[in-house]
Design a protein around this motif. Sequence first.
Motif, short mmCIF file in Angstrom:
data_model
loop_
_atom_site.label_atom_id
_atom_site.label_comp_id
_atom_site.label_asym_id
_atom_site.label_seq_id
_atom_site.Cartn_x
_atom_site.Cartn_y
_atom_site.Cartn_z
N GLU A 27 22.31 -44.92 42.61
CA GLU A 27 21.21 -43.98 42.84
C GLU A 27 20.69 -44.05 44.27
O GLU A 27 20.42 -43.03 44.90
N LEU A 28 20.50 -45.27 44.76
CA LEU A 28 19.77 -45.47 46.01
C LEU A 28 20.66 -45.45 47.23
O LEU A 28 20.31 -44.86 48.25
N SER A 29 21.80 -46.15 47.17
CA SER A 29 22.60 -46.35 48.38
C SER A 29 23.85 -45.49 48.42
O SER A 29 24.55 -45.48 49.43
N TYR A 30 24.15 -44.78 47.32
CA TYR A 30 25.35 -43.95 47.20
C TYR A 30 26.63 -44.78 47.31
O TYR A 30 27.68 -44.25 47.67
N ILE A 31 26.53 -46.07 47.00
CA ILE A 31 27.71 -46.93 46.90
C ILE A 31 28.25 -46.83 45.48
O ILE A 31 27.48 -46.94 44.51
N ILE A 58 14.96 -43.47 50.02
CA ILE A 58 14.72 -44.39 48.90
C ILE A 58 14.03 -43.70 47.73
O ILE A 58 14.48 -43.80 46.58
N ASP A 59 12.94 -43.04 48.00
CA ASP A 59 12.13 -42.47 46.92
C ASP A 59 12.67 -41.14 46.39
O ASP A 59 12.31 -40.72 45.29
N GLN A 60 13.54 -40.50 47.17
CA GLN A 60 14.06 -39.19 46.77
C GLN A 60 15.57 -39.13 46.99
O GLN A 60 16.06 -38.41 47.86
#
Length: 598
Positions: free
Chosen positions: A471-475, A585-587
Amino acid sequence: MGGLRSLEYRGYDSAGIAIIDGENLQVRRSSGKLKNLEQLLLREPVTGQFGLGHTRWATHGRPTEENAHPHRDCTGRIVVAHNGIIENYLSLKKKLTEEGHKFTTETDTEVIAHLLEKYFDGNLEDAVVQTLAHLKGLFAFTCVSAGDPQKIVAVREGNPLIVGATDGEGFVASDVPAMLPYTRSILFLDDHEVAVVARDGVRLLDTAGRRREPKFQQITWDPIMAEKGGYKHFMLKEIYEQPVAIENTILGRFSLDTNTVHLEDAAFSDDVWKSFQHIRILACGTSWHAALAGKYMIESMARLPVEVDYASEYRYRNPVILPETLFVFITQSGETLDTIAAQRQFRERGKSLTITNVVGSMTTRVADAVLYTRAGPEIGVASTKAFTTQLACLYLVALHLAKLRGTLADSEIRKALSDLTELPQKMEKILGNVKNIEEISKGLFRQRDFLFLARGIHFPIALEGALKLKELSYIHAEGYPAGEMKHGPNALIDENLPVVFLAAHDPDSADSRQRYEKVLNNIKEVKSRDGIIVALGNENDSDLKESSDRFIPIPSTNELLLPILEVIPLQLLAYHCAVRRGCDIDQPRNLAKSVTVE
């Protein structure tokens, strides 16, 4: 604009506002984040006393300025902002086009504006009622007209919408945080309701235009709770709020003197609780991971069979539902469309309990009983404190059932509750060791793939850790049961693959120690194939630390509470990797906080 800022987590592909000043209707829209609209308004300001705004998560039509809400009719005197999907918009658009209406966007929303234009004769709510007769789907919308000023009309048909009121002012929003700076007197619209918000108050109608009595509720959330409070991101603030959130969740819900759990707010009598022979938990996303962990808790302590399903899939099956089944629905917002649709579909097939964070949300009105998580507003799209408080609620449910069914001795229940009281302090200890996690992220944030491995109740936390990183880092990240690696995924392991092992255990439990020993063997298998080992384990575990390339210590607690401790470092790992990669981070891209469309 403050209200839109507090709702941007619900969608951030584009944004717009419409303001009425006398008979002059002014519209400003822009693609991208809300800041683009704010810059436009500095160049092209608007004036007026009322209107509406929207932040968009695109469903129909590209996220362009032309497709941004609000949308206008042919005259430019009626505007609409809309959430959800109009399923029959193509046939409506064709018919309206044949009647002479001119469409300028790719969205389904625009048909609402043109239908309102068709039926408007000076009274906006009358036009809304006539329009609703033609719309199919699950949606909510608000509208204003320069021809019927000082009035906002709002409709709920499946998607969340709330009305707030204070002296001489009225507000409409899709979620509570937008209201908090202005009022905490909230009317949660029910499906098939129309609200008319005017200077002289709020009127409530059904979709046939008949009057209803509005029932306002007082929200206890403080406006400060929906602000960053000095943190760089809402998510980071919400990670650090988790110890207090857990304290609020468990406050007043058990007694160590009597070794009992008190779930009076859940509204089932003891006889009803004891009547359940099967439990089925339905949820989506992060809440589904909480449901999986809840299965372990309930089956271990209460010895009841539990099945867990994705709410989005369950209602498209023809499931076998046994007698005396308790349905448990878990949703942070209380408005997750798939979860509520399943809740409605199966409400006659058994008793239902909902676990949610939002008082008055739709799930609470459909359920037979409610257990509030009391997490407070969660603004970050990636869920954190909602997840850990859901786990705490499920733990309490499991203990309550265990007490009533006699599957645990009083001494065991007392120990389990005592461990729960110690949890916030242990969470604080993990949060005090964040420098270690920052250093780990510094060495790993450039990786393209991760594996998260665990056994038993820790496997759902592996899934949650992988989801947070995605979700956050697209890893790209995947969670697996550690024992399944040899059945295929071992082929992925090389010197470039970080493998995160959840290896914390309860030293007082023989089963937990056995699971831990098997995880140690899995670590050796990965290490022999040159994988990068990141291990979460007991803080005094020198063997695990020696076997790992990176080690994250966890305070000890009982096996069923360890997931609440383990997930915090995984949240922080995802957060710091994302920060180093320059992600929002938040979006996070392509996501929204509350999933209210299919």
